[in-house]
Design an enzyme around this catalytic site. Structure first.
Site, mmCIF file in Angstrom:
data_model
loop_
_atom_site.group_PDB
_atom_site.id
_atom_site.type_symbol
_atom_site.label_atom_id
_atom_site.label_comp_id
_atom_site.label_asym_id
_atom_site.label_seq_id
_atom_site.Cartn_x
_atom_site.Cartn_y
_atom_site.Cartn_z
ATOM 1 N N ASP A 63 3.908 14.688 1.137
ATOM 2 C CA ASP A 63 3.177 14.649 -0.134
ATOM 3 C C ASP A 63 2.544 13.291 -0.390
ATOM 4 O O ASP A 63 2.022 13.053 -1.487
ATOM 5 C CB ASP A 63 4.117 14.993 -1.299
ATOM 6 C CG ASP A 63 5.185 13.921 -1.517
ATOM 7 O OD1 ASP A 63 5.202 13.276 -2.587
ATOM 8 O OD2 ASP A 63 6.004 13.710 -0.613
ATOM 9 N N LYS B 48 10.874 1.387 1.125
ATOM 10 C CA LYS B 48 11.020 0.898 -0.251
ATOM 11 C C LYS B 48 10.794 -0.613 -0.379
ATOM 12 O O LYS B 48 10.237 -1.077 -1.374
ATOM 13 C CB LYS B 48 12.393 1.296 -0.805
ATOM 14 C CG LYS B 48 12.624 2.803 -0.801
ATOM 15 C CD LYS B 48 11.417 3.590 -1.314
ATOM 16 C CE LYS B 48 11.618 5.084 -1.214
ATOM 17 N NZ LYS B 48 10.375 5.858 -1.416
ATOM 18 N N HIS C 274 7.171 -0.907 -0.209
ATOM 19 C CA HIS C 274 6.614 -0.376 -1.455
ATOM 20 C C HIS C 274 6.576 -1.463 -2.527
ATOM 21 O O HIS C 274 5.561 -1.642 -3.218
ATOM 22 C CB HIS C 274 7.475 0.810 -1.916
ATOM 23 C CG HIS C 274 6.929 1.576 -3.067
ATOM 24 N ND1 HIS C 274 6.695 2.934 -3.014
ATOM 25 C CD2 HIS C 274 6.579 1.201 -4.331
ATOM 26 C CE1 HIS C 274 6.229 3.345 -4.180
ATOM 27 N NE2 HIS C 274 6.161 2.307 -4.997
ATOM 28 N N ARG D 214 6.396 4.027 7.948
ATOM 29 C CA ARG D 214 5.041 4.458 7.626
ATOM 30 C C ARG D 214 4.189 3.285 7.156
ATOM 31 O O ARG D 214 4.729 2.356 6.574
ATOM 32 C CB ARG D 214 5.090 5.504 6.502
ATOM 33 C CG ARG D 214 5.876 6.745 6.841
ATOM 34 C CD ARG D 214 6.141 7.510 5.561
ATOM 35 N NE ARG D 214 6.947 8.706 5.822
ATOM 36 C CZ ARG D 214 7.624 9.335 4.881
ATOM 37 N NH1 ARG D 214 7.604 8.899 3.639
ATOM 38 N NH2 ARG D 214 8.321 10.407 5.170
ATOM 39 N N MET E 109 3.530 5.129 -2.868
ATOM 40 C CA MET E 109 4.607 6.047 -2.493
ATOM 41 C C MET E 109 4.429 6.560 -1.075
ATOM 42 O O MET E 109 3.332 6.894 -0.642
ATOM 43 C CB MET E 109 4.644 7.230 -3.468
ATOM 44 C CG MET E 109 5.936 8.031 -3.396
ATOM 45 S SD MET E 109 7.395 7.043 -3.833
ATOM 46 C CE MET E 109 7.154 6.843 -5.592
ATOM 47 N N ALA F 242 4.000 2.661 -10.413
ATOM 48 C CA ALA F 242 5.080 2.739 -9.429
ATOM 49 C C ALA F 242 4.769 3.749 -8.328
ATOM 50 O O ALA F 242 5.212 3.594 -7.190
ATOM 51 C CB ALA F 242 6.388 3.105 -10.115
#
Length: 270
Positions: free
Chosen positions: A187, A53, A56, A161, A49, A45
């Site tokens: 991150d 979403k 994703h 992104r 990241m 999962a």
């Protein structure tokens, strides 16, 4: 001509709140299980990241290992309708649980306070949709964090992104005079690509977010050797994505900003 920083643009989960970025990760696992009785590991999962979403979920379906398993279980590749169904399952779960993962990462508040004392503006971008952020913003504000602008993955028609659009929207909203006077802190690799493609200085966080995948307790209990091994793995990946600096967490950001100020003063640009 101005040669000083104007703004810092932060990601949210794994950067400012939610050490280890567990809120979205666990809920992807739960959404796949609830929507389609499909088993997804936490490590799987985490793979894409930083993306929006919906994107994703799409990226998970295209992953060679996950996609092969999906094909074997359902006899066809993951479709647009499948992604929509998982996304519709994901959103209410995320809204319901995001508050439980809203604690500020250690050092985040002190760093933001130091930035504001220097007169810097605080922007933010996120892979969360606006519906989720509406909840998280309230929770974070109650704990002392309120950035000057928030741009979500579903806010812009151009997309999210790894493109530059959310970061550049922050530039517009914050009225920043030069993108080279902005620092993007994230991150995730898509978040670093976002800042780099927007022409900003970029700072990757090696230990507080998704790549390390540590809870705060695990981080605090980890040995020097264990943390060094994570840095050794994550740092080259961030550098390859365009990170100018890689640090452990947002708590270590202030010295980096001083170094960037020095580089700007000599005429250097991202």
């Amino acid at each position: 001509m101005q040669h000083t920083l104007e703004a810092v643009i932060f990601d949210w989960a794994g950067t400012i709140v939610d050490f280890g970025s567990f809120a979205p990760t666990q809920i992807f696992v739960d959404a796949f299980a609830t929507a389609y009785d499909f088993t997804l590991s936490l490590e799987e999962a985490r793979g894409p990241m930083g993306l929006g979403k919906w994107q994703h979920i799409e990226a998970l379906g295209k992953d060679p290992v996950i996609g092969t398993r999906w094909q074997a279980q359902y006899g066809k590749p993951m479709s647009h309708d499948d992604i929509d169904h998982i996304y519709r399952t994901f959103i209410p779960l995320q809204v319901e649980r995001v508050g439980a993962h809203s604690d500020l990462i250690p050092g985040a508040q002190d760093t933001v306070t130091a930035l504001r004392e220097q007169g810097l503006k605080i922007g933010s971008t996120t892979g969360y949709p606006r519906q989720v952020m509406d909840r998280l913003v309230v929770e974070a504000a109650a704990k002392g964090y309120s950035p000057d602008c928030i741009v979500c993955a579903d806010d812009l028609s151009a997309g999210a992104r790894p493109g530059p659009w959310m970061a550049l929207q922050c530039v517009l909203e914050l009225k920043v005079g030069n993108v080279a006077h902005c620092v993007k802190v994230d991150d995730t690799l898509p978040g670093i690509y976002e800042g780099a493609s927007a022409g900003m200085w970029t700072v990757g966080l090696a230990l507080s977010g998704s790549p390390a995948g540590l809870t705060l307790a695990q981080y605090q209990a980890a040995t020097t050797e264990e943390l060094a091994a994570i840095r050794a793995k994550v740092t080259p990946e961030f550098k390859a994505a365009g990170a100018h600096y890689v640090i452990d967490s947002v708590a270590d950001l202030v010295p980096v900003l001083k170094d960037i100020e020095s580089r700007l003063a000599t005429g250097e640009r991202p």
